[in-house]
Structures are given as C-alpha cells and as structure tokens.
Write a protein that holds these residues in place. Structure first.
Motif, PDB file in Angstrom:
ATOM      1  N   LEU A   4       0.843  -1.192   0.000  1.00  0.00           N
ATOM      2  CA  LEU A   4       0.000   0.000   0.000  1.00  0.00           C
ATOM      3  C   LEU A   4       0.875   1.237   0.000  1.00  0.00           C
ATOM      4  O   LEU A   4       1.849   1.323   0.734  1.00  0.00           O
ATOM      5  CB  LEU A   4      -0.894   0.000   1.238  1.00  0.00           C
ATOM      6  N   VAL A   5       0.511   2.202  -0.815  1.00  0.00           N
ATOM      7  CA  VAL A   5       1.185   3.495  -0.832  1.00  0.00           C
ATOM      8  C   VAL A   5       0.241   4.520  -0.243  1.00  0.00           C
ATOM      9  O   VAL A   5      -0.859   4.730  -0.760  1.00  0.00           O
ATOM     10  CB  VAL A   5       1.579   3.911  -2.258  1.00  0.00           C
ATOM     11  N   ILE A   6       0.627   5.139   0.851  1.00  0.00           N
ATOM     12  CA  ILE A   6      -0.212   6.135   1.512  1.00  0.00           C
ATOM     13  C   ILE A   6      -0.325   7.367   0.619  1.00  0.00           C
ATOM     14  O   ILE A   6       0.673   7.910   0.142  1.00  0.00           O
ATOM     15  CB  ILE A   6       0.395   6.521   2.874  1.00  0.00           C
ATOM     16  N   ALA A   7      -1.567   7.830   0.405  1.00  0.00           N
ATOM     17  CA  ALA A   7      -1.815   8.939  -0.508  1.00  0.00           C
ATOM     18  C   ALA A   7      -1.069  10.196  -0.083  1.00  0.00           C
ATOM     19  O   ALA A   7      -0.564  10.944  -0.916  1.00  0.00           O
ATOM     20  CB  ALA A   7      -3.311   9.219  -0.589  1.00  0.00           C
ATOM     21  N   GLU A  25       5.727 -12.351   9.869  1.00  0.00           N
ATOM     22  CA  GLU A  25       4.753 -13.432   9.708  1.00  0.00           C
ATOM     23  C   GLU A  25       3.589 -13.303  10.692  1.00  0.00           C
ATOM     24  O   GLU A  25       3.787 -13.081  11.884  1.00  0.00           O
ATOM     25  CB  GLU A  25       5.450 -14.782   9.914  1.00  0.00           C
ATOM     26  N   ASN A  26       2.374 -13.402  10.169  1.00  0.00           N
ATOM     27  CA  ASN A  26       1.132 -13.392  10.959  1.00  0.00           C
ATOM     28  C   ASN A  26       0.856 -12.062  11.663  1.00  0.00           C
ATOM     29  O   ASN A  26       0.037 -12.003  12.579  1.00  0.00           O
ATOM     30  CB  ASN A  26       1.130 -14.520  11.999  1.00  0.00           C
ATOM     31  N   SER A  40      -7.576  -7.818   1.997  1.00  0.00           N
ATOM     32  CA  SER A  40      -8.538  -8.886   1.789  1.00  0.00           C
ATOM     33  C   SER A  40      -7.906 -10.184   2.242  1.00  0.00           C
ATOM     34  O   SER A  40      -6.696 -10.262   2.457  1.00  0.00           O
ATOM     35  CB  SER A  40      -8.942  -8.987   0.310  1.00  0.00           C
ATOM     36  N   PHE A  41      -8.746 -11.219   2.410  1.00  0.00           N
ATOM     37  CA  PHE A  41      -8.231 -12.510   2.849  1.00  0.00           C
ATOM     38  C   PHE A  41      -7.203 -13.044   1.862  1.00  0.00           C
ATOM     39  O   PHE A  41      -6.199 -13.642   2.242  1.00  0.00           O
ATOM     40  CB  PHE A  41      -9.383 -13.509   3.004  1.00  0.00           C
ATOM     41  N   TRP A  42      -7.462 -12.805   0.563  1.00  0.00           N
ATOM     42  CA  TRP A  42      -6.587 -13.350  -0.472  1.00  0.00           C
ATOM     43  C   TRP A  42      -5.385 -12.460  -0.747  1.00  0.00           C
ATOM     44  O   TRP A  42      -4.374 -12.926  -1.279  1.00  0.00           O
ATOM     45  CB  TRP A  42      -7.384 -13.561  -1.762  1.00  0.00           C
ATOM     46  N   SER A  43      -5.493 -11.199  -0.386  1.00  0.00           N
ATOM     47  CA  SER A  43      -4.397 -10.274  -0.681  1.00  0.00           C
ATOM     48  C   SER A  43      -4.187  -9.308   0.476  1.00  0.00           C
ATOM     49  O   SER A  43      -4.512  -8.122   0.386  1.00  0.00           O
ATOM     50  CB  SER A  43      -4.698  -9.499  -1.969  1.00  0.00           C
ATOM     51  N   PRO A  44      -3.643  -9.778   1.586  1.00  0.00           N
ATOM     52  CA  PRO A  44      -3.420  -8.901   2.744  1.00  0.00           C
ATOM     53  C   PRO A  44      -2.315  -7.896   2.454  1.00  0.00           C
ATOM     54  O   PRO A  44      -1.350  -8.185   1.750  1.00  0.00           O
ATOM     55  CB  PRO A  44      -2.994  -9.888   3.843  1.00  0.00           C
ATOM     56  N   ARG A  60      -2.151  -6.310  14.646  1.00  0.00           N
ATOM     57  CA  ARG A  60      -2.457  -7.384  15.587  1.00  0.00           C
ATOM     58  C   ARG A  60      -1.834  -8.666  15.059  1.00  0.00           C
ATOM     59  O   ARG A  60      -1.539  -8.789  13.871  1.00  0.00           O
ATOM     60  CB  ARG A  60      -3.958  -7.560  15.781  1.00  0.00           C
ATOM     61  N   TYR A  61      -1.628  -9.601  15.957  1.00  0.00           N
ATOM     62  CA  TYR A  61      -1.140 -10.919  15.565  1.00  0.00           C
ATOM     63  C   TYR A  61      -2.345 -11.786  15.234  1.00  0.00           C
ATOM     64  O   TYR A  61      -3.319 -11.837  15.984  1.00  0.00           O
ATOM     65  CB  TYR A  61      -0.340 -11.550  16.707  1.00  0.00           C
ATOM     66  N   GLU A  62      -2.279 -12.472  14.100  1.00  0.00           N
ATOM     67  CA  GLU A  62      -3.387 -13.309  13.659  1.00  0.00           C
ATOM     68  C   GLU A  62      -2.810 -14.490  12.875  1.00  0.00           C
ATOM     69  O   GLU A  62      -2.370 -14.329  11.733  1.00  0.00           O
ATOM     70  CB  GLU A  62      -4.328 -12.488  12.777  1.00  0.00           C
ATOM     71  N   GLY A  63      -2.792 -15.654  13.509  1.00  0.00           N
ATOM     72  CA  GLY A  63      -2.173 -16.798  12.842  1.00  0.00           C
ATOM     73  C   GLY A  63      -2.823 -18.126  13.183  1.00  0.00           C
ATOM     74  O   GLY A  63      -3.482 -18.273  14.215  1.00  0.00           O
ATOM     75  N   GLU A  64      -2.650 -19.069  12.291  1.00  0.00           N
ATOM     76  CA  GLU A  64      -3.149 -20.435  12.497  1.00  0.00           C
ATOM     77  C   GLU A  64      -2.037 -21.254  13.143  1.00  0.00           C
ATOM     78  O   GLU A  64      -0.973 -21.436  12.557  1.00  0.00           O
ATOM     79  CB  GLU A  64      -3.565 -21.050  11.154  1.00  0.00           C
TER      80      GLU A  64
END
Length: 212
Positions: A4-7, A25-26, A40-44, A60-64
């Motif tokens: 992402l490039v901040i505007a 990671e995560n 998005s889930f497919w393109s974080p 936040r940490y979010e991992g399986e």
C-alpha cells in the motif's frame, strides 16, 4: 502480498525520504495514521510506503497455530505504536510462534514487539494494547483508534501523528500544570478531544462569530 502506498506520501516535501514499512509473519496491518488499511483474505497488505518521521501504526497478531493434532486460529487485541519511521526500510516483527499454547503464554505477559531495520539494527517498540467494549469491539478499527486518539489528544497534520497534549500542556517538577503553546495549539487540542456532536456545535458557533 499487497503493498500500500499512503496517498499523503505524494504531497510530502521533496527533502523527506520514503521508506517501506513491512510486517513479519502473521502480523496484520490494521490502521495507519488514523486510516484503515484496506486488505482482503486473499491479498493482505503486508507493507506500505511511509515518509520518514512520526507515524501511528496499529497491528495485531493473527495466525493459524498448532493445538495438539489440530490447528486453531489465534488473534490478539490490536497493538498501537507511535512509530518514528526511519529513512531506511523496516519490519515490525515478533519471535516465531508455532503452537497455540506458546502464543497465549507469550501475549499474556508483556510481548516484545521489535522493529528490524534494513541496516541490521533493531529496536524495541513501545506500545498500547487497545481495549474494546462489547462483542463487536474490534469490528470498526478506524472508529476505535479515532476514539483513542480523541481521548489522548492525538491528531494528524500533513500525514504525521502529533501529540497535542505534549505541545500544549507542561507539568513542572513541582507538579504544577502549565498551559503552553499558542491559541491555535490550544484549539487543536480541545477540538481533537471533542466528539462529533461537540464538533458540529463548534462549527455552528464559529459560523455565528464570522457573521458578526
């Protein structure tokens, strides 16, 4: 991976350099300088370009993770950093966590978030663990961060985080509170702490003053 490039970066002075801020990671980017990071889930979104200087970053940490013979998703509360972004690329990292038990134990005590620089140096990050209320406390992260900033007197000017309380309030060694800064700094401080209804009332008041 999505970048992402901040505007606001496009309008920054040419003397300032941009750096890429990434996450390990995560680690999920949530809000940067008060704005939700679109993913998005497919393109974080795992990295973004930021101008050198002070920025507010929420992750936040979010991992399986492994839990016995199965795997389970583990998600932490949001962590907010007032981050001095250097002129070189940097990455927010945590130690590698492989099991659910390990992750829970790590975040139940004071977790160490680190910023690793492209030069090889690293530094520990100070953070605030955001606390939500209710079942859907973290469903609107932008609103949650806005409420925190309002309470703390933090605003954003030209894409940078500014702590108005530090600029406008001074506590002496004797414990006396002195108001510092000019009238504009004071107006910014109290405006940042107002809710939407109070801001609307203020706008009506300023219009009435201009009409006099």
């Amino acid at each position: 991976m999505n970048k992402l490039v901040i505007a606001g970066l496009l309008a920054m002075p040419l003397s300032l350099q941009a750096a890429v801020l990434s996450t390990g990671e995560n680690i999920k980017l949530l809000v940067v300088d008060g704005k939700k990071v679109e993913s998005s889930f497919w393109s974080p979104t795992e990295s973004l370009d930021l101008a050198e200087g002070k920025h507010q970053v929420v992750v936040r940490y979010e991992g399986e993770l492994k839990s016995g013979s199965k795997t389970k998703m583990y998600t932490t509360r949001p962590y907010l950093f007032e981050l001095d972004v250097p002129s070189e690329d940097a990455t927010i990292v945590l130690p590698r966590l492989s099991t659910l038990t390990q992750a829970k134990a790590y975040f139940e005590r004071n977790p160490e978030w680190m910023l690793e620089l492209a030069s090889g140096a690293s530094r520990k990050l100070e953070y605030v663990e955001l606390q939500g209320k209710g079942f859907a406390a973290f469903s609107d992260m932008e609103a949650l961060v806005a409420d925190y900033n309002r309470q703390q007197g933090i605003t954003f000017e030209q894409g940078y985080a500014v702590d108005l309380k530090q600029a406008a309030v001074e506590v002496t060694q004797q414990g006396e509170v002195k108001i510092t800064g000019d009238a504009l700094a004071q107006l910014k401080l109290w405006y940042s702490k107002a809710n939407a209804e109070e801001k609307a009332a203020f706008h009506q008041w300023t219009k009435a003053q201009d009409a006099q």
